[in-house]
Scaffold this motif. Sequence first.
Motif, PDB file in Angstrom:
ATOM      1  N   TRP A 398      54.414 140.654 112.945  1.00  0.00           N
ATOM      2  CA  TRP A 398      53.481 141.119 111.651  1.00  0.00           C
ATOM      3  C   TRP A 398      53.405 140.397 110.520  1.00  0.00           C
ATOM      4  O   TRP A 398      54.538 139.715 110.618  1.00  0.00           O
ATOM      5  N   PRO A 399      52.610 140.595 109.795  1.00  0.00           N
ATOM      6  CA  PRO A 399      52.466 139.577 108.503  1.00  0.00           C
ATOM      7  C   PRO A 399      53.317 140.229 107.546  1.00  0.00           C
ATOM      8  O   PRO A 399      53.376 141.554 107.371  1.00  0.00           O
ATOM      9  N   HIS A 400      53.956 139.572 106.575  1.00  0.00           N
ATOM     10  CA  HIS A 400      54.839 140.024 105.643  1.00  0.00           C
ATOM     11  C   HIS A 400      54.478 139.349 104.448  1.00  0.00           C
ATOM     12  O   HIS A 400      54.537 138.174 104.472  1.00  0.00           O
ATOM     13  N   ALA A 401      54.641 140.150 103.330  1.00  0.00           N
ATOM     14  CA  ALA A 401      54.308 139.214 101.746  1.00  0.00           C
ATOM     15  C   ALA A 401      55.830 139.240 101.104  1.00  0.00           C
ATOM     16  O   ALA A 401      56.139 140.265 100.425  1.00  0.00           O
ATOM     17  N   HIS A 445      62.202 141.427  98.659  1.00  0.00           N
ATOM     18  CA  HIS A 445      61.605 142.782  99.607  1.00  0.00           C
ATOM     19  C   HIS A 445      60.250 142.463 100.169  1.00  0.00           C
ATOM     20  O   HIS A 445      59.552 141.418  99.631  1.00  0.00           O
ATOM     21  N   CYS A 446      59.991 142.925 101.326  1.00  0.00           N
ATOM     22  CA  CYS A 446      58.315 142.839 101.317  1.00  0.00           C
ATOM     23  C   CYS A 446      57.583 143.510 100.407  1.00  0.00           C
ATOM     24  O   CYS A 446      57.863 144.690 100.189  1.00  0.00           O
ATOM     25  N   HIS A 447      56.404 142.985 100.128  1.00  0.00           N
ATOM     26  CA  HIS A 447      55.426 143.720  99.293  1.00  0.00           C
ATOM     27  C   HIS A 447      54.443 144.516  99.942  1.00  0.00           C
ATOM     28  O   HIS A 447      53.481 145.252  99.366  1.00  0.00           O
ATOM     29  N   MET A 448      54.559 144.617 101.391  1.00  0.00           N
ATOM     30  CA  MET A 448      53.706 145.639 102.155  1.00  0.00           C
ATOM     31  C   MET A 448      55.070 146.776 101.692  1.00  0.00           C
ATOM     32  O   MET A 448      55.908 146.783 102.188  1.00  0.00           O
ATOM     33  N   ILE A 449      54.459 147.809 101.055  1.00  0.00           N
ATOM     34  CA  ILE A 449      55.263 148.611 100.446  1.00  0.00           C
ATOM     35  C   ILE A 449      55.946 149.613 101.636  1.00  0.00           C
ATOM     36  O   ILE A 449      57.215 150.052 101.361  1.00  0.00           O
ATOM     37  N   GLU A 450      55.181 149.844 102.662  1.00  0.00           N
ATOM     38  CA  GLU A 450      55.692 150.645 103.916  1.00  0.00           C
ATOM     39  C   GLU A 450      57.084 149.987 104.523  1.00  0.00           C
ATOM     40  O   GLU A 450      57.772 150.521 104.948  1.00  0.00           O
ATOM     41  N   HIS A 451      56.613 148.734 104.358  1.00  0.00           N
ATOM     42  CA  HIS A 451      57.871 147.816 105.027  1.00  0.00           C
ATOM     43  C   HIS A 451      59.057 147.673 104.272  1.00  0.00           C
ATOM     44  O   HIS A 451      60.355 147.913 104.927  1.00  0.00           O
ATOM     45  N   GLN A 452      59.052 147.861 103.036  1.00  0.00           N
ATOM     46  CA  GLN A 452      59.908 148.034 101.954  1.00  0.00           C
ATOM     47  C   GLN A 452      60.776 149.096 102.364  1.00  0.00           C
ATOM     48  O   GLN A 452      61.908 149.263 102.420  1.00  0.00           O
ATOM     49  N   GLY A 455      62.935 149.219 105.869  1.00  0.00           N
ATOM     50  CA  GLY A 455      64.138 148.290 105.893  1.00  0.00           C
ATOM     51  C   GLY A 455      63.819 146.871 105.282  1.00  0.00           C
ATOM     52  O   GLY A 455      65.172 146.360 105.174  1.00  0.00           O
ATOM     53  N   MET A 456      62.944 146.621 104.818  1.00  0.00           N
ATOM     54  CA  MET A 456      62.845 145.000 104.430  1.00  0.00           C
ATOM     55  C   MET A 456      63.011 144.743 103.044  1.00  0.00           C
ATOM     56  O   MET A 456      62.194 144.802 102.071  1.00  0.00           O
ATOM     57  N   LEU A 457      64.149 145.342 102.453  1.00  0.00           N
ATOM     58  CA  LEU A 457      64.718 144.901 101.280  1.00  0.00           C
ATOM     59  C   LEU A 457      66.227 144.617 101.162  1.00  0.00           C
ATOM     60  O   LEU A 457      66.854 144.964 102.010  1.00  0.00           O
TER      61      LEU A 457
HETATM   62 CU    CU Z   1      56.099 143.397 105.607  1.00  0.00          CU
END
Ligand code: CU
Length: 463
Positions: A398-401, A445-452, A455-457
Amino acid sequence: MDRRSFVKAGCATLVGGSLLRSLPGLANVTPASYELTASEGVFSFDPKQPDATRVMFYNQSIPGPVIKIPQGKESVIQFHNALEEPSSIHWHGLRIVNAMDGVPGMTQALVQPGETFDYRFTPPDAGTYWYHTHQRTWGQLALGLAGVLIVEESHPPQVDQDFVFAVDDWRFNQEMQIDTESLGAMHDWSHGGRMGNMITVNGQIGKTYTVSKGQRIRFRMLNIANSRIMALRINEPQASVISIDGQPVKPYLLKSGLITLAPGQRSDLIIDITSDPDSISPIELLIKDQVYPVASFEIDNKIQREQLLDSPIALPDNPANKIVLPAEMKNIPLHIGGGAMGRMNKAIFQGKEMGIKDLIQNKQIWAFNGVAGLPEKPLFSVKRGTAISLNIDNDNVWPHAMHIHGYHFIDDRNPGELRDTALFTRQEKGSLMFIADNPGKWLIHCHMIEHQASGMLTWFEVV
Ligand SMILES: [Cu+2]
């Protein structure tokens, strides 16, 4: 323009009679002062449609009011929480004191319903930034709590018009209401995040910008969506990038008018309008092989100038541009695992090792270095002034910001520019390098907020 019509025109910029308040003439003695009130209410994304949509917004406007503050001077933004739930405001991309960064539980207490919090800071760098909620962001941002913040240069390039283009993505149901039932859907969180079915620019469906042939415009583009990466096409051939994530770059012409903005990213363009009078020049969103016009330049019947301007368009350097990285840097590996179709079968969450089923029960599906969610201990703790190389391995499909709070970094994949949010495509690697010179506790954190949210923080500490 006489004084009276000037005052009138000035008032017209205050969206919908908002509470945005500035104290002109006092700026040198008293900090510039604004009020932002977050509340629930109704908003019309399409002025032709009487259907009003229930939203959360700042000063009853979507996006919130464009806040303009001076570079290098203190501003105060008084935040009133008129929601029925706690909130906070993060100032995305601003290199300001840690206590004003707006992260509840880390840099400040939650702002409870009915409470007020004064955000008081001095932005060192001019440019285009934004502000948004940092509490239950996956819900509050999806409902509208975001706005644009401009830190004004003392000597901006001369333009005929200065526009904001804040593109957003909404998931509406049949009744033109924001689909709240699907908020928190694990399918979205484990895939690309919450994707909408309606694109707006500055809160409008089909936003138009009236321009004249020969005009030079500044076009401040921001992606304020929860998760959608926006591949956009400008159909004006004389469109040059002058800044990225707020920071000036050596101007360069867009190739085929194409520009990609991941969630959180910004870019300022200078566009010299070449389209003929009485024509329409669309701004398009490209999704796979489909083209969706999301806004347009409406070229009126006047001609501003026959010959395009050839005066320089470069922005003055910011203090951020003057940062020089040393040869020696502290290497911090950051492995990103998880997501749908990933190989992650366990991770540590809240100090406990869990299998994938337990993780999903806790709504966690992503991990940084095998840890899902905010860890108790920082990813790293360093002395002020340490040069950091955050070596990211996006080991999933997946891509992540990736966003770092409070800092701009040099990305080794594009060393000529500074960013605060960097896009990693599937399996991509890259190093984000900066000098940790601002003390405090800062999120990554990831700025795909649902990823944040899933888990992604993580965070780091500068002492
Ligand atoms: Cu992400």
